[in-house]
Design a protein around this motif. Structure first.
Motif, short mmCIF file in Angstrom:
data_model
loop_
_atom_site.label_atom_id
_atom_site.label_comp_id
_atom_site.label_asym_id
_atom_site.label_seq_id
_atom_site.Cartn_x
_atom_site.Cartn_y
_atom_site.Cartn_z
N ILE A 67 134.72 -19.59 -0.05
CA ILE A 67 134.81 -20.17 1.30
C ILE A 67 134.72 -19.09 2.38
O ILE A 67 133.95 -19.21 3.32
CB ILE A 67 136.09 -21.03 1.46
CG1 ILE A 67 136.01 -22.25 0.56
CG2 ILE A 67 136.26 -21.47 2.92
CD1 ILE A 67 137.29 -23.10 0.56
N PRO A 68 135.48 -17.96 2.27
CA PRO A 68 135.39 -16.95 3.33
C PRO A 68 133.98 -16.41 3.51
O PRO A 68 133.51 -16.23 4.63
CB PRO A 68 136.36 -15.85 2.85
CG PRO A 68 137.32 -16.57 1.97
CD PRO A 68 136.52 -17.62 1.26
N ALA A 69 133.28 -16.15 2.40
CA ALA A 69 131.91 -15.61 2.50
C ALA A 69 130.99 -16.61 3.19
O ALA A 69 130.16 -16.23 4.02
CB ALA A 69 131.39 -15.27 1.11
N ALA A 88 121.41 -18.37 4.40
CA ALA A 88 122.75 -17.81 4.60
C ALA A 88 123.73 -18.40 3.58
O ALA A 88 124.56 -17.68 3.02
CB ALA A 88 123.22 -18.10 6.03
N LEU A 89 123.60 -19.70 3.35
CA LEU A 89 124.48 -20.35 2.37
C LEU A 89 124.20 -19.81 0.96
O LEU A 89 125.13 -19.53 0.19
CB LEU A 89 124.27 -21.87 2.41
CG LEU A 89 124.84 -22.59 3.63
CD1 LEU A 89 124.26 -23.99 3.77
CD2 LEU A 89 126.37 -22.65 3.56
N ALA A 90 122.93 -19.65 0.65
CA ALA A 90 122.57 -19.12 -0.68
C ALA A 90 123.13 -17.72 -0.87
O ALA A 90 123.64 -17.39 -1.95
CB ALA A 90 121.05 -19.13 -0.84
N ALA A 91 123.06 -16.92 0.18
CA ALA A 91 123.56 -15.54 0.08
C ALA A 91 125.06 -15.52 -0.20
O ALA A 91 125.57 -14.57 -0.81
CB ALA A 91 123.25 -14.79 1.37
N ALA A 92 125.76 -16.57 0.24
CA ALA A 92 127.21 -16.63 0.02
C ALA A 92 127.55 -17.22 -1.35
O ALA A 92 128.71 -17.31 -1.72
CB ALA A 92 127.87 -17.45 1.13
#
Ligand code: SF4
Ligand code: SF4
Length: 239
Positions: free
Chosen positions: A175-177, A126-130
């Motif tokens: 940050i929002p993503a 999830a972090l990578a996708a953001a």
């Protein structure tokens, strides 16, 4: 961890010492190997009157449990004991979190709950996708086969540990993503995690992203900690 079943007298003293609830009592004490995270608490406490606990050296991939759960084991790449990372604590010296970059750490698992790497991978993905950049000197990053996707080595996915810290750098505009992705993935993990946000303060002492985080529905709890050591601040830190 193993219990010598021949010498166990079945007193039950050890049950309360296990932070994962992995020790069960029948006639004698038995460890649930799938739930045991190899933290070593039962062995180190010295509580057993019959000295039944036997610490074992496990081959890969079970050895990853010890690396992430036993504070006396040193991570082989980062050379840091405990959870294998100290990047966020040393920012004044290393300057890892520069201006306009936010440090974020997803602290996954807690005593009593733990985390499996299947869930660590979900959060990393999830972090990578953001669009984050994973911290280099971090034991979870060392388990990745692809930092662009957050995918971990398949052989560790079923392993369980006390906790794991995913550290990354986030450009301010992302940050929002990141918050959106984390809120979504939180619905799909079978453990608890908290999010640390590491940032420089504004000259007036206020937190630069606090309003933005509030608007994203994140309650900011401000915690401060000063580590006093012998490190000399890097000139880069103040650029
Ligand atoms: S404390 Fe030792 S002797 Fe008592 S139940 Fe546990 S393993 Fe057995
Ligand atoms: S090593 Fe840790 S998790 Fe495993 S049985 Fe002992 S106290 Fe419990």
């Amino acid at each position: 961890m193993r219990i010598d079943l021949e010498t166990c007298i079945g007193c039950g003293l050890c049950v309360a010492y296990c932070p994962m609830g992995a020790i069960k009592m029948n006639e004698v004490a038995v460890i649930d190997a799938d739930e045991c995270v190899e933290c070593g608490v039962c062995f180190r406490s010295g509580m057993c009157p019959a000295d039944c606990f036997i610490e074992e050296v496990h081959p890969w991939p079970r050895s990853v449990r010890t690396l992430f759960s036993n504070p006396l084991s040193e991570h082989k790449e980062t050379r840091v004991p405990g959870r294998g990372t100290e990047e966020m604590k040393t920012n004044d010296v290393t300057g890892v979190y520069k201006k306009a970059l936010v440090g974020m750490t997803a602290e996954m698992g807690r005593p009593g709950v733990g985390t499996r790497f299947t869930d660590v991978e979900k959060v990393a993905q999830a972090l990578a996708a953001a669009g984050v950049k994973f911290a280099a000197q971090n034991p979870v990053t060392y388990l990745m086969v692809d930092q662009a996707t957050g995918k971990l080595k398949s052989e560790v996915l079923g392993e369980k540990v006390l906790s794991a810290m995913i550290e990354c750098l986030v450009p301010q505009e992302k940050i929002p993503a990141v918050i959106r992705e984390l809120k979504e993935v939180a619905q799909h993990v079978d453990t608890v995690f908290s999010l640390d946000i590491i940032t420089r303060l504004k000259p007036d002492g206020s937190v630069p992203w606090e309003k933005m985080l509030h608007e994203l529905g994140v309650t900011v709890s401000i915690n401060g900690k000063s580590n006093i050591g012998l490190g000399r601040p890097s000139a880069e830190v103040y650029q």
